[in-house]
Design a protein around this motif. Structure first.
Motif, PDB file in Angstrom:
ATOM      1  N   GLY A  62     -27.479  -7.306  -0.625  1.00 54.70           N
ATOM      2  CA  GLY A  62     -27.735  -6.848  -0.428  1.00 54.70           C
ATOM      3  C   GLY A  62     -29.320  -6.693  -1.437  1.00 54.70           C
ATOM      4  O   GLY A  62     -29.835  -7.745  -1.545  1.00 54.70           O
ATOM      5  N   LEU A  65     -34.063  -1.094  -4.560  1.00 55.06           N
ATOM      6  CA  LEU A  65     -35.156  -0.476  -4.274  1.00 55.06           C
ATOM      7  C   LEU A  65     -36.400  -0.982  -3.876  1.00 55.06           C
ATOM      8  O   LEU A  65     -36.665  -1.726  -4.786  1.00 55.06           O
ATOM      9  CB  LEU A  65     -35.463   1.591  -4.546  1.00 55.06           C
ATOM     10  N   ASP A  69     -39.766   2.458   0.184  1.00 56.17           N
ATOM     11  CA  ASP A  69     -38.195   3.577   0.322  1.00 56.17           C
ATOM     12  C   ASP A  69     -38.689   4.707  -0.257  1.00 56.17           C
ATOM     13  O   ASP A  69     -38.134   5.672   0.498  1.00 56.17           O
ATOM     14  CB  ASP A  69     -37.487   2.570   0.243  1.00 56.17           C
ATOM     15  N   GLN A  74     -36.815   6.871   2.726  1.00 55.65           N
ATOM     16  CA  GLN A  74     -35.723   6.840   3.307  1.00 55.65           C
ATOM     17  C   GLN A  74     -34.930   6.867   2.574  1.00 55.65           C
ATOM     18  O   GLN A  74     -34.623   6.976   2.028  1.00 55.65           O
ATOM     19  CB  GLN A  74     -35.805   5.049   3.756  1.00 55.65           C
ATOM     20  N   LYS A  75     -33.423   7.119   3.630  1.00 56.30           N
ATOM     21  CA  LYS A  75     -32.576   7.616   3.302  1.00 56.30           C
ATOM     22  C   LYS A  75     -31.575   6.840   3.090  1.00 56.30           C
ATOM     23  O   LYS A  75     -30.522   6.057   3.685  1.00 56.30           O
ATOM     24  CB  LYS A  75     -32.150   8.937   3.869  1.00 56.30           C
ATOM     25  N   VAL A  76     -31.965   5.409   1.620  1.00 57.68           N
ATOM     26  CA  VAL A  76     -30.800   4.416   1.627  1.00 57.68           C
ATOM     27  C   VAL A  76     -30.561   4.401   0.464  1.00 57.68           C
ATOM     28  O   VAL A  76     -31.147   5.248  -0.491  1.00 57.68           O
ATOM     29  CB  VAL A  76     -31.829   3.164   1.630  1.00 57.68           C
ATOM     30  N   TYR A  98     -23.387   3.427   6.593  1.00 59.48           N
ATOM     31  CA  TYR A  98     -23.410   4.810   5.897  1.00 59.48           C
ATOM     32  C   TYR A  98     -22.886   4.998   5.199  1.00 59.48           C
ATOM     33  O   TYR A  98     -21.670   4.812   5.697  1.00 59.48           O
ATOM     34  CB  TYR A  98     -24.499   5.710   7.320  1.00 59.48           C
ATOM     35  N   TYR A 106     -26.971   7.834   4.434  1.00 61.14           N
ATOM     36  CA  TYR A 106     -27.456   6.833   3.323  1.00 61.14           C
ATOM     37  C   TYR A 106     -26.903   5.406   3.980  1.00 61.14           C
ATOM     38  O   TYR A 106     -25.420   5.325   4.113  1.00 61.14           O
ATOM     39  CB  TYR A 106     -27.441   6.669   1.909  1.00 61.14           C
ATOM     40  N   ARG A 107     -27.968   4.610   4.360  1.00 62.40           N
ATOM     41  CA  ARG A 107     -27.248   3.239   4.527  1.00 62.40           C
ATOM     42  C   ARG A 107     -27.438   2.853   3.592  1.00 62.40           C
ATOM     43  O   ARG A 107     -28.945   2.615   2.586  1.00 62.40           O
ATOM     44  CB  ARG A 107     -28.518   2.911   5.400  1.00 62.40           C
ATOM     45  N   VAL A 108     -26.271   2.255   3.007  1.00 57.82           N
ATOM     46  CA  VAL A 108     -26.718   1.719   1.860  1.00 57.82           C
ATOM     47  C   VAL A 108     -27.250  -0.036   1.919  1.00 57.82           C
ATOM     48  O   VAL A 108     -26.722  -0.777   3.022  1.00 57.82           O
ATOM     49  CB  VAL A 108     -24.843   0.990   1.855  1.00 57.82           C
ATOM     50  N   ILE A 109     -27.677  -0.535   1.434  1.00 59.01           N
ATOM     51  CA  ILE A 109     -28.813  -1.655   0.997  1.00 59.01           C
ATOM     52  C   ILE A 109     -28.312  -2.748   0.300  1.00 59.01           C
ATOM     53  O   ILE A 109     -28.727  -3.582   0.416  1.00 59.01           O
ATOM     54  CB  ILE A 109     -30.708  -1.382   1.176  1.00 59.01           C
ATOM     55  N   ILE A 125     -30.622   5.834  -5.287  1.00 60.33           N
ATOM     56  CA  ILE A 125     -31.088   6.808  -3.882  1.00 60.33           C
ATOM     57  C   ILE A 125     -32.678   6.594  -5.163  1.00 60.33           C
ATOM     58  O   ILE A 125     -33.347   6.795  -5.699  1.00 60.33           O
ATOM     59  CB  ILE A 125     -31.186   8.041  -3.273  1.00 60.33           C
TER      60      ILE A 125
END
Length: 175
Positions: A62, A65, A69, A74-76, A98, A106-109, A125
């Motif tokens: 992935g 941040l 973001d 952003q909720k990542v 998520y 939160y989406r895992v990036i 985060i």
């Protein structure tokens, strides 16, 4: 001997100092994290993009941040390997899915490589979200930074600049 908490205005001044190569506020708390049927407690850290540069984060899958973001709140989340093992049994396909931290999804990036042999699972985060959820008073409790090579006298400069803002009497400083 009181603990000094940096206000957002004081942090903006620090951020503008040319002596800093990288600087980030860091918020830290424990939180319940849920993914599918798994639940665990992780160290939740609110950071900015400079945190990855300061810590020299290596992303295994992935991404880390990005400024957008932080700016767009952003909720990542970026998980470290220990967190990945705790919440998803090491399955890196969690990226894009998520997780629930507290009551927020939160989406895992990204998945970050663990650098130390010690420590636990961490979920990084955006600081902008962390501040809203965990620090509504706005006070910054921790700052991490890297100075440009050859920088000297920074402590005195910061004391002098911050003392009026933080109601700190630098003449009584005995450090």
């Amino acid at each position: 001997w009181r603990q000094i908490q940096i206000t957002p205005q004081a942090y903006k001044l620090l951020e503008q100092m040319p002596e800093f190569e990288f600087i980030t506020p860091v918020g830290e708390t424990g939180g319940q994290v849920r993914y599918r049927d798994e639940e665990t407690t992780l160290n939740i850290k609110g950071v900015t993009t400079d945190y990855h540069r300061i810590k020299k984060t290596e992303i295994l899958r992935g991404r880390m941040l990005l400024p957008m973001d932080i700016e767009q709140e952003q909720k990542v989340v970026v998980l470290n390997e220990r967190a990945l093992n705790d919440i998803a049994n090491g399955d890196q396909s969690i990226v894009g899915n998520y997780i629930q931290i507290g009551s927020i999804f939160y989406r895992v990036i990204g998945i970050a490589k663990d650098k130390n042999a010690w420590g636990g699972g961490e979920a990084l985060i955006p600081y902008s979200i962390y501040r809203k959820v965990y620090q509504p008073d706005g006070k910054i409790r921790q700052v991490e930074a890297v100075l440009h090579p050859g920088t000297s006298g920074i402590a005195e400069k910061i004391r002098h600049m911050m003392s009026p803002l933080l109601m700190y009497d630098e003449s009584n400083d005995h450090t």
